[in-house]
Scaffold this motif. Structure first.
Motif, PDB file in Angstrom:
ATOM      1  N   MET A 117       0.825  -1.209   0.000  1.00 51.34           N
ATOM      2  CA  MET A 117       0.000   0.000   0.000  1.00 51.34           C
ATOM      3  C   MET A 117       0.859   1.259   0.000  1.00 51.34           C
ATOM      4  SD  MET A 117      -2.812   0.867   2.927  1.00 51.34           S
ATOM      5  CE  MET A 117      -4.065   2.110   2.715  1.00 51.34           C
ATOM      6  N   VAL A 118       0.430   2.231  -0.774  1.00 53.44           N
ATOM      7  CA  VAL A 118       0.980   3.581  -0.715  1.00 53.44           C
ATOM      8  C   VAL A 118      -0.079   4.449  -0.061  1.00 53.44           C
ATOM      9  CG1 VAL A 118       1.648   5.601  -2.049  1.00 53.44           C
ATOM     10  CG2 VAL A 118       2.425   3.335  -2.759  1.00 53.44           C
ATOM     11  N   VAL A 119       0.277   5.164   0.986  1.00 52.05           N
ATOM     12  CA  VAL A 119      -0.701   6.006   1.673  1.00 52.05           C
ATOM     13  C   VAL A 119      -0.123   7.388   1.911  1.00 52.05           C
ATOM     14  CG1 VAL A 119       0.012   5.085   3.922  1.00 52.05           C
ATOM     15  CG2 VAL A 119      -2.193   6.238   3.705  1.00 52.05           C
ATOM     16  N   GLU A 120      -0.904   8.391   1.564  1.00 50.47           N
ATOM     17  CA  GLU A 120      -0.498   9.767   1.835  1.00 50.47           C
ATOM     18  C   GLU A 120      -1.265  10.281   3.040  1.00 50.47           C
ATOM     19  OE1 GLU A 120      -0.210  14.228  -0.199  1.00 50.47           O
ATOM     20  OE2 GLU A 120      -0.667  12.481  -1.462  1.00 50.47           O
ATOM     21  N   MET A 121      -0.520  10.690   4.069  1.00 45.94           N
ATOM     22  CA  MET A 121      -1.119  11.254   5.270  1.00 45.94           C
ATOM     23  C   MET A 121      -1.120  12.783   5.133  1.00 45.94           C
ATOM     24  SD  MET A 121      -1.655   8.418   6.927  1.00 45.94           S
ATOM     25  CE  MET A 121      -2.090   8.933   8.580  1.00 45.94           C
ATOM     26  N   HIS A 122      -2.293  13.374   5.155  1.00 48.80           N
ATOM     27  CA  HIS A 122      -2.423  14.822   4.985  1.00 48.80           C
ATOM     28  C   HIS A 122      -2.410  15.492   6.367  1.00 48.80           C
ATOM     29  CE1 HIS A 122      -4.030  13.047   1.289  1.00 48.80           C
ATOM     30  NE2 HIS A 122      -3.600  14.148   0.699  1.00 48.80           N
ATOM     31  N   MET A 124      -0.509  -0.057  15.070  1.00 48.24           N
ATOM     32  CA  MET A 124      -1.872  -0.564  15.062  1.00 48.24           C
ATOM     33  C   MET A 124      -1.992  -1.817  14.199  1.00 48.24           C
ATOM     34  SD  MET A 124      -3.850   3.085  14.667  1.00 48.24           S
ATOM     35  CE  MET A 124      -5.439   2.343  14.314  1.00 48.24           C
ATOM     36  N   MET A 125      -1.304  -1.816  13.057  1.00 52.67           N
ATOM     37  CA  MET A 125      -1.394  -2.947  12.128  1.00 52.67           C
ATOM     38  C   MET A 125      -0.821  -4.221  12.732  1.00 52.67           C
ATOM     39  SD  MET A 125      -0.381  -0.850   8.668  1.00 52.67           S
ATOM     40  CE  MET A 125      -0.056  -2.294   7.661  1.00 52.67           C
ATOM     41  N   ARG A 126       0.197  -4.080  13.573  1.00 54.86           N
ATOM     42  CA  ARG A 126       0.801  -5.265  14.193  1.00 54.86           C
ATOM     43  C   ARG A 126      -0.139  -5.947  15.176  1.00 54.86           C
ATOM     44  NH1 ARG A 126       5.799  -2.272  13.719  1.00 54.86           N
ATOM     45  NH2 ARG A 126       5.521  -1.272  15.736  1.00 54.86           N
ATOM     46  N   LYS A 127      -1.171  -5.244  15.611  1.00 56.82           N
ATOM     47  CA  LYS A 127      -2.134  -5.817  16.557  1.00 56.82           C
ATOM     48  C   LYS A 127      -3.256  -6.593  15.860  1.00 56.82           C
ATOM     49  CE  LYS A 127      -1.332  -2.185  20.005  1.00 56.82           C
ATOM     50  NZ  LYS A 127      -1.938  -1.075  20.792  1.00 56.82           N
ATOM     51  N   GLN A 128      -3.204  -6.675  14.537  1.00 53.36           N
ATOM     52  CA  GLN A 128      -4.255  -7.383  13.801  1.00 53.36           C
ATOM     53  C   GLN A 128      -4.111  -8.905  13.884  1.00 53.36           C
ATOM     54  OE1 GLN A 128      -5.407  -4.877   9.927  1.00 53.36           O
ATOM     55  NE2 GLN A 128      -3.209  -5.271  10.052  1.00 53.36           N
ATOM     56  N   MET A 129      -3.005  -9.385  14.435  1.00 51.26           N
ATOM     57  CA  MET A 129      -2.738 -10.814  14.521  1.00 51.26           C
ATOM     58  C   MET A 129      -2.582 -11.432  13.129  1.00 51.26           C
ATOM     59  SD  MET A 129      -2.580 -11.115  17.752  1.00 51.26           S
ATOM     60  CE  MET A 129      -2.471 -12.888  17.967  1.00 51.26           C
ATOM     61  N   CYS A 130      -1.876 -10.698  12.255  1.00 52.88           N
ATOM     62  CA  CYS A 130      -1.586 -11.202  10.918  1.00 52.88           C
ATOM     63  C   CYS A 130      -0.341 -10.479  10.424  1.00 52.88           C
ATOM     64  CB  CYS A 130      -2.759 -10.939   9.968  1.00 52.88           C
ATOM     65  SG  CYS A 130      -3.076  -9.170   9.691  1.00 52.88           S
ATOM     66  N   ALA A 131       0.255 -11.001   9.362  1.00 50.54           N
ATOM     67  CA  ALA A 131       1.365 -10.281   8.739  1.00 50.54           C
ATOM     68  C   ALA A 131       0.808  -9.001   8.127  1.00 50.54           C
ATOM     69  CB  ALA A 131       2.015 -11.145   7.678  1.00 50.54           C
ATOM     70  N   PRO A 132       1.276  -7.831   8.545  1.00 48.57           N
ATOM     71  CA  PRO A 132       0.666  -6.582   8.092  1.00 48.57           C
ATOM     72  C   PRO A 132       0.965  -6.260   6.633  1.00 48.57           C
ATOM     73  CG  PRO A 132       2.586  -6.115   9.442  1.00 48.57           C
ATOM     74  CD  PRO A 132       2.375  -7.598   9.507  1.00 48.57           C
ATOM     75  N   THR A 133       0.069  -5.509   6.037  1.00 42.60           N
ATOM     76  CA  THR A 133       0.265  -4.984   4.687  1.00 42.60           C
ATOM     77  C   THR A 133       1.553  -4.163   4.645  1.00 42.60           C
ATOM     78  OG1 THR A 133      -2.126  -4.885   4.315  1.00 42.60           O
ATOM     79  CG2 THR A 133      -0.741  -3.486   2.926  1.00 42.60           C
ATOM     80  N   GLU A 134       2.330  -4.334   3.598  1.00 42.70           N
ATOM     81  CA  GLU A 134       3.562  -3.557   3.443  1.00 42.70           C
ATOM     82  C   GLU A 134       3.212  -2.132   3.017  1.00 42.70           C
ATOM     83  OE1 GLU A 134       7.623  -3.361   0.695  1.00 42.70           O
ATOM     84  OE2 GLU A 134       6.039  -4.814   0.240  1.00 42.70           O
ATOM     85  N   ILE A 135       3.728  -1.156   3.739  1.00 45.27           N
ATOM     86  CA  ILE A 135       3.553   0.244   3.353  1.00 45.27           C
ATOM     87  C   ILE A 135       4.747   0.663   2.511  1.00 45.27           C
ATOM     88  CG2 ILE A 135       3.316   2.615   4.165  1.00 45.27           C
ATOM     89  CD1 ILE A 135       1.924   1.567   6.623  1.00 45.27           C
ATOM     90  N   VAL A 136       4.478   0.969   1.264  1.00 41.91           N
ATOM     91  CA  VAL A 136       5.535   1.295   0.302  1.00 41.91           C
ATOM     92  C   VAL A 136       5.904   2.772   0.440  1.00 41.91           C
ATOM     93  CG1 VAL A 136       6.137   1.382  -2.137  1.00 41.91           C
ATOM     94  CG2 VAL A 136       4.725  -0.504  -1.266  1.00 41.91           C
ATOM     95  N   PRO A 137       7.181   3.084   0.629  1.00 37.94           N
ATOM     96  CA  PRO A 137       7.606   4.481   0.861  1.00 37.94           C
ATOM     97  C   PRO A 137       7.760   5.275  -0.434  1.00 37.94           C
ATOM     98  CG  PRO A 137       9.495   3.032   0.993  1.00 37.94           C
ATOM     99  CD  PRO A 137       8.303   2.137   0.733  1.00 37.94           C
ATOM    100  N   VAL A 138       6.678   5.523  -1.109  1.00 36.31           N
ATOM    101  CA  VAL A 138       6.745   6.320  -2.333  1.00 36.31           C
ATOM    102  C   VAL A 138       5.487   7.178  -2.429  1.00 36.31           C
ATOM    103  CG1 VAL A 138       5.671   4.519  -3.746  1.00 36.31           C
ATOM    104  CG2 VAL A 138       7.081   6.250  -4.838  1.00 36.31           C
ATOM    105  N   ASP A 139       5.667   8.402  -2.873  1.00 34.91           N
ATOM    106  CA  ASP A 139       4.526   9.297  -3.078  1.00 34.91           C
ATOM    107  C   ASP A 139       4.693   9.914  -4.465  1.00 34.91           C
ATOM    108  OD1 ASP A 139       2.358  10.971  -2.908  1.00 34.91           O
ATOM    109  OD2 ASP A 139       3.349  12.454  -1.628  1.00 34.91           O
TER     110      ASP A 139
END
Length: 310
Positions: A257-262, A281-296
């Motif tokens: 995922m690519v996410v822009e925080m405004h 927060m994602m680590r508390k989902q009890m699953c391997a978290p979605t990778e956050i891709v560092p690109v905008d």
């Protein structure tokens, strides 16, 4: 008696011939009907064999503009055709999806290496990738529909929706937009990014619960990878916690995922969320978290002059 019989014989012969004619005509007609039925069945089977895989998505896509019906529509899409999914949340003018299918038009765009890594080369993704784009600003939608229709004619699987991405379903919200179309980059549920507030335009737009859409539309496709771009002008502060709460920010659901925080929207949204907090927060989902891709990648904002239908 013999005389009478001889006199009536031509009449009997005529009757017999008529009966025989009726009998053979009946057999002939039934045979033709059966042959026609077999030919029709064969034609339908050949048509299904030819088009069953290549056109099934488009039958569904014509109905995809009502996301609440997504579960039924997804059943009609063959898994083989949507091996990969690109979910574009905040499509604006549709440039990112154009980069996915026509990367040669956008040299140097930062997102291109990630597209290659996740979806394969351009020929591969044109064949197997499906793109779904959401844009809340109605001013962009005629252009997005033009891109969608042009790409479908080329066989690219693209669908755009005029919905505001949200944590709620089918709730009308006000979208604030610049009067000057050339400056219309920050349209959303907040007017903070609008420069000319006195003359800004307001639209009422229905929301889509993106968790519901993912669960009912994306998951049934069973794709090998799902790549999400989120640029929803402040709504991320309610949508991302909603996604975490419903455990969709897991690698087996959304690969990356690519996410822009405004940051300018934090105060008005009453949120302290940032990427560091989101990862926690994602680590508390009890699953391997979605990778956050560092690109905008916001290159080519005004798009290129090449017509999508060219």
């Amino acid at each position: 008696m013999m005389c009478v019989t001889r006199q009536k014989w031509p009449r009997y012969l005529t009757i017999i011939l008529i009966i025989l004619c009726v009998f053979f005509v009946n057999i002939f007609v039934k045979g033709n009907i059966k042959n026609e039925a077999l030919e029709q069945e064969s034609f339908l089977k050949q048509r299904q064999d030819r088009h069953g895989h290549s056109n099934s998505f488009f039958i569904v896509a014509d109905n995809l503009h009502t996301p609440e019906n997504a579960v039924d529509q997804a059943k009609g899409v063959h898994e083989e055709e949507c091996r990969y999914v690109y979910l574009d949340l905040g499509s604006n003018k549709g440039v990112q999806i154009r980069k996915l299918f026509e990367p040669a038009l956008y040299p140097g765009a930062e997102i291109l290496p990630y597209f290659d890594k996740i979806f394969g080369n351009v020929d591969h993704r044109r064949k197997y990738a499906c793109a779904f784009g959401f844009e809340a600003n109605p001013r962009h939608f005629s252009r997005l529909k033009y891109i969608e229709n042009a790409y479908r004619r080329k066989g690219f699987r693209v669908t755009f929706y005029n919905n505001a991405v949200s944590n709620e379903q089918n709730k009308n919200v006000t979208i604030y937009s610049e009067t000057n179309f050339d400056l219309d980059w920050g349209a959303g549920i907040l007017d903070v990014a609008i420069h000319d507030k006195e003359n800004m335009t307001r639209y009422e737009v229905p929301t889509v619960d993106i968790v519901k859409f993912i669960n009912k539309e994306i998951k049934p496709l069973n794709p090998k990878a799902v790549f999400v771009k989120m640029d929803i002008e402040g709504s991320e502060y309610t949508v991302l916690p909603h996604m975490v709460k419903n455990k969709v920010l897991c690698k087996n659901v959304l690969s990356s995922m690519v996410v822009e925080m405004h940051g300018w929207a934090k105060k008005q949204m009453k949120s302290k969320l940032d990427l560091k907090t989101l990862r926690q927060m994602m680590r508390k989902q009890m699953c391997a978290p979605t990778e956050i891709v560092p690109v905008d990648d916001e290159s080519y904002k005004d798009d290129v002059e090449v017509d999508p239908d060219a």
